[in-house]
Design an enzyme around this catalytic site. Structure first.
Site, short mmCIF file in Angstrom:
data_model
loop_
_atom_site.label_atom_id
_atom_site.label_comp_id
_atom_site.label_asym_id
_atom_site.label_seq_id
_atom_site.Cartn_x
_atom_site.Cartn_y
_atom_site.Cartn_z
N TYR A 96 106.71 32.10 109.79
CA TYR A 96 107.72 32.82 109.02
C TYR A 96 109.08 32.80 109.70
O TYR A 96 110.11 32.85 109.02
CB TYR A 96 107.26 34.24 108.72
CG TYR A 96 106.18 34.25 107.66
CD1 TYR A 96 106.51 34.08 106.32
CD2 TYR A 96 104.84 34.35 108.00
CE1 TYR A 96 105.52 34.05 105.35
CE2 TYR A 96 103.85 34.32 107.05
CZ TYR A 96 104.19 34.17 105.71
OH TYR A 96 103.20 34.11 104.75
N ASN A 143 109.71 34.91 94.60
CA ASN A 143 110.26 34.31 95.81
C ASN A 143 110.52 35.37 96.88
O ASN A 143 110.86 36.51 96.57
CB ASN A 143 111.56 33.59 95.49
CG ASN A 143 111.36 32.47 94.49
OD1 ASN A 143 110.26 31.93 94.36
ND2 ASN A 143 112.40 32.13 93.75
N ASP A 152 112.78 34.69 99.33
CA ASP A 152 114.12 34.42 99.86
C ASP A 152 115.13 35.41 99.27
O ASP A 152 114.80 36.21 98.39
CB ASP A 152 114.53 32.97 99.57
CG ASP A 152 114.56 32.66 98.08
OD1 ASP A 152 115.39 33.24 97.37
OD2 ASP A 152 113.74 31.83 97.62
N HIS A 188 106.60 39.63 96.00
CA HIS A 188 105.83 39.17 97.16
C HIS A 188 106.50 39.45 98.49
O HIS A 188 106.14 38.85 99.50
CB HIS A 188 105.52 37.68 97.00
CG HIS A 188 104.66 37.38 95.81
ND1 HIS A 188 104.66 36.16 95.16
CD2 HIS A 188 103.77 38.17 95.14
CE1 HIS A 188 103.81 36.20 94.15
NE2 HIS A 188 103.27 37.41 94.12
N THR A 194 108.70 28.80 87.72
CA THR A 194 107.33 29.21 88.02
C THR A 194 106.40 28.73 86.92
O THR A 194 106.74 28.78 85.73
CB THR A 194 107.22 30.74 88.15
OG1 THR A 194 105.84 31.11 88.29
CG2 THR A 194 107.82 31.48 86.97
#
Length: 229
Positions: A54, A88, A90, A105, A172
C-alpha cells in the site's frame, strides 16, 4: 431544487490517469495474490509486505493527476447536486474538485488503528511502517476495506442511490459485491447510464455508452445539459 446526479465510479476512471488496476491484464493481482496483500489474515501473517504494497500504491497515487473525466464530474456541481459513490481508494475525485465523495472501500491517504476502527488519521502520501502506532499503541494499518471485511458505507450509499434523479455508472463492471447491488436501490423511473468501452452491460435496463470515461462522460454531460435547456 437541483436534480441529484449519483455517480458509481470504479477503477476504469482512475486507470485513465495511469493508476494500475487490480483485475486487468498486467494489473496488480498478477504480481500479488489477494490473499497476500488484501485480507486481514495477510496483515496478521506478514504486515510488512502488506504495508509495502500500500505504500507503493500511495507513492504511485502521488505521481498521477485527475483526468478530464474526474474534472467534468466536478464541474457538474455548478448546476446539479452530485454525489460520487466510488469503489476506488484514490483521491482523484477530490483533487478534481468533487465535494461529495463516498468511498466504499476506504482511502489510501488515510491510516487507522489495527484495534480501533474509529481511530483514523490523514497521512497523505506518506508511508506506513512497522512500528507506526495509533495513540493507543496499536500498529497502524491502511484505511482500506479488505476482502472478507464489512463495507461500513454500504447503507449510506444505498440511501444515496435511492435518492438519485440520474444514475451514472462509470469505470466499473459492477461485478464485485456488495457494491454491485447498489443499482438495485435506484427508482424504476430513474434513467441509468453505463459508460463502458466493452463487455456486457452491467445494468440490464441501462443505456450504454461504449466509450472510455474521458470520452463518454463529456458526451453524457452534453446530452444532459441540452435536455435541461
Amino acid at each position: 431544487m437541483k436534480d441529484h446526479i449519483v455517480v458509481l465510479s470504479g477503477s476504469g476512471i482512475s486507470a485513465e490517469s495511469g493508476l494500475s488496476t487490480f483485475r486487468d491484464s498486467g494489473g496488480l493481482w498478477e504480481k500479488y495474490s489477494v490473499y497476500d496483500v488484501a485480507t486481514p489474515e495477510a496483515f496478521q501473517r506478514d504486515p510488512g509486505l502488506v504495508l509495502r504494497f500500500y505504500n507503493e500504491r500511495r507513492r504511485q497515487l502521488k505521481e498521477v493527476e485527475p483526468n478530464s473525466a474526474h474534472l467534468t464530474l466536478a464541474e457538474l456541481e455548478k448546476d446539479y447536486l452530485v454525489t460520487i459513490v466510488t469503489q476506488n481508494v484514490d483521491d482523484l475525485h477530490e483533487r478534481a474538485g468533487s465535494g461529495n465523495v463516498v468511498h466504499l472501500h476506504g482511502e489510501l491517504t488515510r491510516a487507522r488503528s489495527s484495534k480501533r476502527d474509529d481511530l483514523i488519521y490523514d497521512i497523505g502520501y506518506e508511508p506506513i511502517s512497522p512500528g507506526d502506532t495509533c495513540e493507543l499503541g496499536s500498529q497502524l494499518r491502511p484505511h482500506i476495506v479488505w476482502f472478507g471485511e464489512e463495507v461500513p458505507m454500504m447503507e449510506a450509499a444505498a440511501a444515496i442511490v435511492g435518492s438519485a434523479d440520474h444514475l451514472l455508472v462509470v469505470g466499473t463492471s459492477l461485478q464485485v459485491y456488495p457494491a454491485a447491488g447498489l443499482v438495485d436501490f435506484v427508482d424504476v423511473d430513474v434513467p441509468v447510464t453505463v459508460i463502458d468501452p466493452g463487455g456486457p452491460a452491467s445494468v440490464s435496463r441501462a443505456r450504454v455508452i461504449r466509450k472510455r470515461a474521458t470520452d463518454g462522460i463529456p458526451e453524457w454531460v452534453r446530452e444532459l445539459t441540452s435536455r435541461a435547456r
